[in-house]
Design a protein around this motif. Structure first.
Motif, PDB file in Angstrom:
ATOM      1  N   ALA A   1       0.976  -1.560  -0.135  1.00  0.00           N
ATOM      2  CA  ALA A   1       0.030  -0.042   0.003  1.00  0.00           C
ATOM      3  C   ALA A   1       0.869   1.208  -0.195  1.00  0.00           C
ATOM      4  N   VAL A   2       1.837   1.149   0.905  1.00  0.00           N
ATOM      5  CA  VAL A   2       2.787   2.328   0.757  1.00  0.00           C
ATOM      6  C   VAL A   2       3.655   2.475  -0.329  1.00  0.00           C
ATOM      7  N   TRP A   3       4.194   1.482  -0.877  1.00  0.00           N
ATOM      8  CA  TRP A   3       4.971   1.470  -2.246  1.00  0.00           C
ATOM      9  C   TRP A   3       3.971   2.050  -3.273  1.00  0.00           C
ATOM     10  N   ALA A   4       2.695   1.454  -3.407  1.00  0.00           N
ATOM     11  CA  ALA A   4       1.879   2.007  -4.316  1.00  0.00           C
ATOM     12  C   ALA A   4       1.517   3.655  -4.330  1.00  0.00           C
ATOM     13  N   ALA A   5       1.556   4.018  -3.053  1.00  0.00           N
ATOM     14  CA  ALA A   5       1.012   5.498  -2.819  1.00  0.00           C
ATOM     15  C   ALA A   5       2.717   6.323  -3.149  1.00  0.00           C
TER      16      ALA A   5
ATOM     17  N   ASP B   1      -0.089   5.678  -7.270  1.00  0.00           N
ATOM     18  CA  ASP B   1      -1.210   4.989  -7.391  1.00  0.00           C
ATOM     19  C   ASP B   1      -2.191   5.225  -5.898  1.00  0.00           C
ATOM     20  N   LEU B   2      -2.707   6.227  -5.756  1.00  0.00           N
ATOM     21  CA  LEU B   2      -3.472   6.227  -4.515  1.00  0.00           C
ATOM     22  C   LEU B   2      -4.746   5.202  -4.439  1.00  0.00           C
TER      23      LEU B   2
ATOM     24  N   LEU C   1      -4.768   2.199  -5.948  1.00  0.00           N
ATOM     25  CA  LEU C   1      -4.236   0.755  -5.434  1.00  0.00           C
ATOM     26  C   LEU C   1      -3.920   0.824  -4.065  1.00  0.00           C
ATOM     27  N   ALA C   2      -3.344   1.786  -3.749  1.00  0.00           N
ATOM     28  CA  ALA C   2      -2.591   1.950  -2.323  1.00  0.00           C
ATOM     29  C   ALA C   2      -3.925   1.668  -1.401  1.00  0.00           C
ATOM     30  N   CYS C   3      -4.851   2.229  -1.609  1.00  0.00           N
ATOM     31  CA  CYS C   3      -6.186   2.125  -0.403  1.00  0.00           C
ATOM     32  C   CYS C   3      -6.713   0.728  -0.671  1.00  0.00           C
ATOM     33  N   LEU C   4      -6.723   0.117  -1.998  1.00  0.00           N
ATOM     34  CA  LEU C   4      -7.280  -1.307  -2.109  1.00  0.00           C
ATOM     35  C   LEU C   4      -6.485  -2.000  -1.129  1.00  0.00           C
ATOM     36  N   LEU C   5      -5.214  -1.841  -1.556  1.00  0.00           N
ATOM     37  CA  LEU C   5      -4.294  -2.796  -0.493  1.00  0.00           C
ATOM     38  C   LEU C   5      -4.251  -2.735   0.858  1.00  0.00           C
ATOM     39  N   ALA C   6      -4.398  -1.646   1.362  1.00  0.00           N
ATOM     40  CA  ALA C   6      -4.736  -1.142   2.683  1.00  0.00           C
ATOM     41  C   ALA C   6      -6.089  -1.699   3.254  1.00  0.00           C
TER      42      ALA C   6
END
Length: 402
Positions: A171-175, A180-181, A183-188
């Motif tokens: 999530a942090v990598w995606a953001a 890509d916020l 994708l980051a929030c989906l992973l979170a």
């Protein structure tokens, strides 16, 4: 071209460290279980014959395997809703997908396989974040420090550590790296369905949104509502099935966990650690003269001392991290590593802290900075690996570690 080459070198390094560390601990665990006395406590051991892959499903690992087998609060085992659903759901899904018997023993092995599958993703995401923060040398040090940390054997056990690390670091990598916020929030969201502390990912993700608001555009902040979606879905399930959306929290009482204030936590932890020191350095007892089972008993009774040492390590790294980490990453590391200490069990205030620190991945980026000197890194890795073998020997033979 240069970026792709650099990224490929990073992936190669991660895969080598991943393979070397996991092979090392899988072999070490199989060997240590043959020479270490087995503790008297075995809740419902599935080690048949003793020393199989099920040595990696002890303690909470058994609960995850049974949860994958029977579901929540079903007789005869009544698995607690305090255990979050994504990991056991994946265990059951993989077992069903690939066929074969569905038993606790088989599901426990699937738990190990899922942890091993998730781990290289976790290491790669952490590598890329560290590389973005402080360069290649720091990234390499961070990955090595994590792969050979004293409690790193949990990363190949039937525990949520590997999966949660992959989702939270992803999530942090995606953001931060991919920008890509969504994708980051989906992973979170998936992370919050894995562990309750996944909710703290809102801190670094919100920070990245604010920092890049021109890139993300202001309306993309609405994606942050996805970050706690896994927890929200689990609460909805609990409300529907059991009539209480907060059962994941209230059921903690079954594990003797309760909220405590900071001063109470520090006072209790200090007293308990002092008792552990007495077991380690009892002037009337020479550890070298004890029989193997007596030695393991003494080492096990010093568990509170180990946890206090890990708390001190986390605090030192958090202080050093003030100059290394972004505010969002620092806040996340603080919440993940320190906050659980305020929900300890009576008589074991810091129970599990040595394992909780393992998933506070920003701390390992700080370690990577502090260990930039290769000699210092080598000394750290040697000491850390030796300690990890001690803890690994305790875990695979039912001596409680974290």
């Amino acid at each position: 071209m240069e970026y792709k080459e650099k990224r490929g070198q990073g992936l190669g390094f991660v895969l080598v460290v991943y393979a070397a560390s996991r092979i090392f601990y899988l072999i070490a665990g199989a060997a240590l279980v043959q020479i270490t006395p087995v503790a008297g406590f075995q809740s419902a051991t599935s080690d048949e014959p003793f020393g199989t892959m099920n040595i990696w499903s002890h303690f909470d690992g058994e609960h995850y395997a049974r949860l994958a087998s029977d579901g929540y609060l079903n007789q005869p085992n009544n698995m607690s809703p305090a255990f979050f659903p994504l990991y056991p759901l994946l265990i059951r899904s993989f077992a069903a997908l690939f066929g074969g018997p569905i038993s606790v023993e088989v599901l426990a092995v699937w738990g190990v396989l899922i942890s091993l599958i998730a781990l290289p993703f976790a290491l790669y995401f952490i590598y890329r974040i560290a590389e973005e923060e402080a360069g290649t040398r720091v990234a390499q040090g961070a990955v090595l420090a994590l792969a050979f940390f004293p409690t790193t054997f949990y990363l190949n056990a039937t525990y949520t550590e590997s999966l949660f690390l992959a989702l939270s670091a992803g999530a942090v990598w995606a953001a931060r790296v991919r920008k890509d916020l969504f994708l980051a929030c989906l992973l979170a969201g998936l992370a919050t369905a894995t562990r309750n502390v996944g909710l703290f990912l809102v801190v670094p993700l919100a920070y990245e949104w604010f920092r890049n608001v021109g890139y993300y555009r202001w309306w993309r902040g609405s994606y942050l509502a996805l970050a706690p979606s896994g927890l929200a879905a689990y609460m909805g399930y609990q409300w529907w099935k059991f009539g209480s959306p907060f059962l994941f929290y209230t059921d903690q009482k079954d594990w003797n966990r309760e909220a405590t204030g900071p001063l109470v936590t520090i006072s209790n932890a200090w007293q308990e650690a002092g008792g552990g020191v007495k077991w380690l350095f009892d002037p009337q007892v020479s550890l070298a003269e004890l029989k193997p089972d007596q030695l393991m008993t003494h080492l096990n009774l010093a568990n509170d001392t180990y946890n206090l040492v890990f708390l001190i390590l986390a605090i030192v790294l958090l202080i050093a991290g003030l100059r290394v980490l972004s505010p969002g990453m620092w806040g996340y590391a603080f919440l993940v590593s320190i906050f659980p200490a305020f929900f300890g069990a009576p008589g074991a205030t810091l129970m599990g802290l040595s394992r909780y620190v393992l998933v506070a991945f920003p701390l390992f980026i700080v370690l990577g900075v502090l260990l930039r000197n290769r000699t210092v890194l080598g000394v750290w890795l040697l000491a850390s690996t030796v300690l990890s073998l001690l803890f690994c020997a305790m875990f695979v033979t039912w001596w409680y570690v974290a």
